[in-house]
Design a protein around this motif. Structure first.
Motif, short mmCIF file in Angstrom:
data_model
loop_
_atom_site.label_atom_id
_atom_site.label_comp_id
_atom_site.label_asym_id
_atom_site.label_seq_id
_atom_site.Cartn_x
_atom_site.Cartn_y
_atom_site.Cartn_z
N ASN A 22 38.35 88.07 59.68
CA ASN A 22 37.79 89.27 59.08
C ASN A 22 36.32 89.46 59.44
N ARG A 23 35.53 90.04 58.54
CA ARG A 23 34.19 90.52 58.90
C ARG A 23 33.09 89.66 58.28
N VAL A 24 32.10 89.35 59.12
CA VAL A 24 30.94 88.55 58.74
C VAL A 24 29.69 89.34 59.14
N PRO A 25 28.65 89.37 58.30
CA PRO A 25 27.42 90.06 58.69
C PRO A 25 26.81 89.43 59.94
N VAL A 26 26.42 90.27 60.89
CA VAL A 26 25.76 89.80 62.09
C VAL A 26 24.43 89.15 61.72
N GLY A 27 24.10 88.06 62.40
CA GLY A 27 22.82 87.40 62.17
C GLY A 27 22.97 85.92 61.94
N THR A 28 21.85 85.26 61.66
CA THR A 28 21.82 83.82 61.46
C THR A 28 21.97 83.48 59.99
N HIS A 29 22.88 82.57 59.70
CA HIS A 29 23.17 82.17 58.33
C HIS A 29 22.99 80.66 58.19
N THR A 30 22.43 80.23 57.08
CA THR A 30 22.31 78.82 56.75
C THR A 30 23.40 78.46 55.75
N VAL A 31 24.14 77.40 56.06
CA VAL A 31 25.21 76.95 55.16
C VAL A 31 24.95 75.51 54.77
N ASP A 32 25.40 75.14 53.58
CA ASP A 32 25.17 73.80 53.05
C ASP A 32 26.39 73.37 52.24
N LYS A 33 26.83 72.14 52.48
CA LYS A 33 27.93 71.58 51.70
C LYS A 33 27.73 70.07 51.58
N ASP A 34 27.77 69.57 50.37
CA ASP A 34 27.65 68.14 50.11
C ASP A 34 26.40 67.55 50.77
N GLY A 35 25.33 68.32 50.77
CA GLY A 35 24.08 67.83 51.33
C GLY A 35 23.97 67.95 52.83
N VAL A 36 24.98 68.52 53.48
CA VAL A 36 24.95 68.71 54.92
C VAL A 36 24.64 70.19 55.19
N SER A 37 23.61 70.46 56.00
CA SER A 37 23.20 71.83 56.28
C SER A 37 23.29 72.14 57.77
N SER A 38 23.51 73.40 58.07
CA SER A 38 23.45 73.84 59.46
C SER A 38 23.22 75.34 59.49
N GLN A 39 22.92 75.85 60.66
CA GLN A 39 22.79 77.29 60.87
C GLN A 39 23.78 77.73 61.93
#
Length: 428
Positions: A68-85
């Motif tokens: 489906n649809r995701v906003p264009v651009g850079t997103h930061t995600v975090d789960k259980d202390g693990v982060s990424s972009q």
């Protein structure tokens, strides 16, 4: 080429009632053949030639990394202390990245594993269960794909394995000759993201089959057979996603009885799709009604992924289920009941079909460009987690994030049924 050579999966019978053709390109469900009363039906729409899936987008293919649809651009995600972009890349509009980006999984050549035992994301116990439920080399297959770190802007090297199986009917389906189960199509999606330089990784993932059903098209007895407006749908849902003008989610979910100003259009309680049909048709995401926790969880901790673990046997055998959605037609007498461990589904009525595109010969087309399907010619039923859930974790059941110490696990099961009703049509 090999990626366009269909792989036929069928029940182990001289005259199987159910068979599926899979094209490795896009992991496409090219055909679902149903044989009843001397007639052959193909209950999914699409082009005749496998190669034409390169130009007919999102028709029975897998989609991802993110459905489906995701906003264009850079997103930061975090789960259980693990982060990424990660960076969602435009492909539908300047604001919208659709189905994983410009070259998603639907445009990739998947590889069929040489044997079930070659799989690494299914345990030995699961391989044994698959072999028992789908005996013979022609009843089940596992396909694989590797999505490298940075693919379409997404973080982490992702290994995917997908089981597609055709299995025998379970006991207890036939009742007084009025209803007969013909078999089931089971799809199990698994994925694992690798660590990077010894560090854990987290990446968004939300994949599904973007398949479009028409239970009457093979009757070829006039325009009505090309439309799903007379199909019946019974969906066990509670809310529909609120969408912005660019079709991105707002993060809000509206009770279905209140959607569209309380028109009732989104209450699919065993009603005709055409009843209360909204202007522009359906292209909506629904949250399914609460139900008992699935025996097949969304994520499998690596610490639990032991050789004896078996999460697939229950999906491949057993009698009648309590489906989350049923699609049926009184004209053909066919019905499909669906089960899944996903929180919801996208329902789309092929509103932007290209009438000058491609249509299968079994559906009355020529097989070449020029006489395609009409709008409202299919019910696309795409089971996946809520829209852009990593942005709205408080309103949904999952954040759709996968870390490198767990395995993604998603399934859908489609039970195909013949009901003995009065219907017309000549079939083929």
């Amino acid at each position: 080429m090999a990626e366009f050579k269909p792989v036929l999966l069928s029940l182990p019978s001289l005259a199987p009632s159910l068979a599926v053709e899979v094209i490795p390109f896009g992991l496409t469900i090219h055909r679902i053949f149903v044989q009843v009363d001397g007639r052959t039906h193909d209950i999914v729409i699409g082009p005749e030639a496998p190669e034409d899936h390169t130009v007919v987008k999102y028709t029975n293919t897998i989609v991802g990394r993110y459905a489906n649809r995701v906003p264009v651009g850079t997103h930061t995600v975090d789960k259980d202390g693990v982060s990424s972009q990660f960076t969602a890349i435009t492909n539908e509009s300047p604001q919208v990245s659709l189905h994983g980006g410009p070259t998603g999984f639907d445009q990739r050549a998947w590889t069929q594993l040489p044997s079930l035992s070659s799989a690494t994301l299914f345990t030995p116990a699961e391989i044994s269960a698959i072999a028992e439920a789908a005996p013979g080399e022609s009843s089940a297959a596992i396909f694989t794909l590797t999505s490298e770190d940075g693919d379409q802007g997404y973080t982490g090297r992702l290994l995917l394995e997908v089981l597609i199986a055709v299995v025998q009917p379970g006991p207890g389906r036939t009742t007084g000759g009025a209803e007969h189960e013909l078999g089931s199509v089971v799809i199990v999606y698994r994925a694992k993201v690798d660590e990077k330089a010894g560090e854990k990784v987290v990446t968004p993932i939300n994949i599904t089959q973007h398949w479009g059903f028409n239970l009457d098209a093979s009757l070829k007895d006039g325009p009505d057979s090309l439309s799903v407006m007379n199909h019946n749908m019974n969906m066990k849902s509670t809310h529909v996603a609120e969408l912005l003008p660019n079709h991105l989610p707002s993060g809000n979910y509206i009770p279905i009885a209140e959607a569209d100003g309380g028109s009732g259009a989104h209450v699919h309680g065993n009603k005709r799709i055409g009843d209360g049909f909204p202007k522009g048709g359906y292209d909506d995401y629904y949250l399914l009604s609460p139900r008992p926790a699935s025996a097949s969880p969304h994520r499998i901790p690596l610490s639990s992924f032991a050789p004896s673990l078996d999460l697939v046997k229950g999906l491949l055998v057993g009698g009648r289920r309590d489906p989350v959605l049923e699609l049926s037609s009184d004209r053909s007498g066919l019905a499909v009941e669906f089960d899944t461990n996903q929180a919801g589904l996208m329902f789309y009525t092929n509103n932007w079909a290209d009438a000058k595109g491609y249509r299968k010969k079994i559906h009355g087309g020529s097989g070449v460009k020029g006489d395609g399907y009409i709008p409202q010619s299919a019910a696309f039923i795409e089971f996946h987690e809520p829209l852009s859930a990593f942005l709205y974790p408080t309103t949904t059941s999952t954040d759709t994030l996968l870390t490198s110490d767990e395995i993604y696990n998603n399934f859908v099961r489609a039970d195909v049924i013949l009901r003995r009703v009065d219907h017309t049509g000549t079939g083929v």
